[in-house]
Scaffold this active site. Sequence first.
Site, PDB file in Angstrom:
ATOM      1  N   ASP A  44       0.833  -1.203   0.000  1.00  0.00           N
ATOM      2  CA  ASP A  44       0.000   0.000   0.000  1.00  0.00           C
ATOM      3  C   ASP A  44       0.865   1.250   0.000  1.00  0.00           C
ATOM      4  O   ASP A  44       2.001   1.221   0.466  1.00  0.00           O
ATOM      5  CB  ASP A  44      -0.852   0.067   1.279  1.00  0.00           C
ATOM      6  CG  ASP A  44      -1.751  -1.137   1.427  1.00  0.00           C
ATOM      7  OD1 ASP A  44      -2.157  -1.695   0.410  1.00  0.00           O
ATOM      8  OD2 ASP A  44      -2.011  -1.491   2.591  1.00  0.00           O
TER       9      ASP A  44
HETATM   10  N1  URA Z   1      -1.210  -5.890   4.151  1.00  0.00           N
HETATM   11  C1  URA Z   1      -1.588  -4.606   4.189  1.00  0.00           C
HETATM   12  O1  URA Z   1      -2.531  -4.254   4.896  1.00  0.00           O
HETATM   13  N2  URA Z   1      -0.913  -3.721   3.424  1.00  0.00           N
HETATM   14  C2  URA Z   1       0.133  -4.066   2.643  1.00  0.00           C
HETATM   15  O2  URA Z   1       0.704  -3.213   1.969  1.00  0.00           O
HETATM   16  C3  URA Z   1       0.520  -5.399   2.625  1.00  0.00           C
HETATM   17  C4  URA Z   1      -0.169  -6.300   3.391  1.00  0.00           C
END
Ligand code: URA
Length: 247
Positions: free
Chosen positions: A107
């Site tokens: 993310d």
């Molecule tokens: N889980 C999440 O919540 N975000 C990420 O970027 C990767 C795994």
Amino acid sequence: MSETVRLQKYLAGCGIASRRKAEEIIAQGKITVDGEVVTTMGTQIDPATQEVRLNGKVVTPHADFLYVLLNKPQGYVTTLSDPQGRPIVTSLLRGINIRLFPVGRLDLDTEGALILTNDGELAQKIQHPSYEVTKTYEAQVVGRPSEKILKKLEHGILLEGKKTAPAKLIVMAQGTGTTSIRITIHEGRKRQVRKMFQAVGHPVLHLKRIAYGHLFLQGLLTGKYRLLTPEDLKKIFIKKIPLQNNK
Ligand code: URA
């Protein structure tokens, strides 16, 4: 005698994208074979005699594969371009002038380990559920999750109607009103770690991926990358849960 190969496999082998992404590119009508747009999945092509183009540019097999581990900073998007003009992860690969693509995603607000490569086959293997490649994260969460909650997360909870696969959690440190937890999962659902903690009432404040399998960041500074060796690549597929290893 010439050999045929499935179009998406050929594109992956040419370093265009992982096989799954290559399928999307085919479905979008961006690929021509001998001048004809091909959108049928599984079309067989003969690379020795046929010409494959992506957006009009000839696609040829890659002689060299490159594997990179990047420590992604927060605020960078895990895509090859961003219509909103936000910084993209590949802009951090200074000195590498081969087109690499990210294996999976992190993310915008998550930092940490991100593999980039031009080897579509390996990218596919890392992401395919059957290989169950583990990913380990350090999550700083609100409050102090009880033992019961930790066990619940380990066994699996319902997220959007589907139970999460078994996970491994370990409390690393307790702060004032926050807890730092190391969590290892092998699924890759969107915002999975954040959603898991949110679902049990302990929202994530900060999230960092520290390893794929047993391949750790190991002191790699934020925003920096290192090239991976064949030994590093093997570590990705080690199944044993890496709990107390270094970062
Ligand atoms: N889980 C999440 O919540 N975000 C990420 O970027 C990767 C795994």
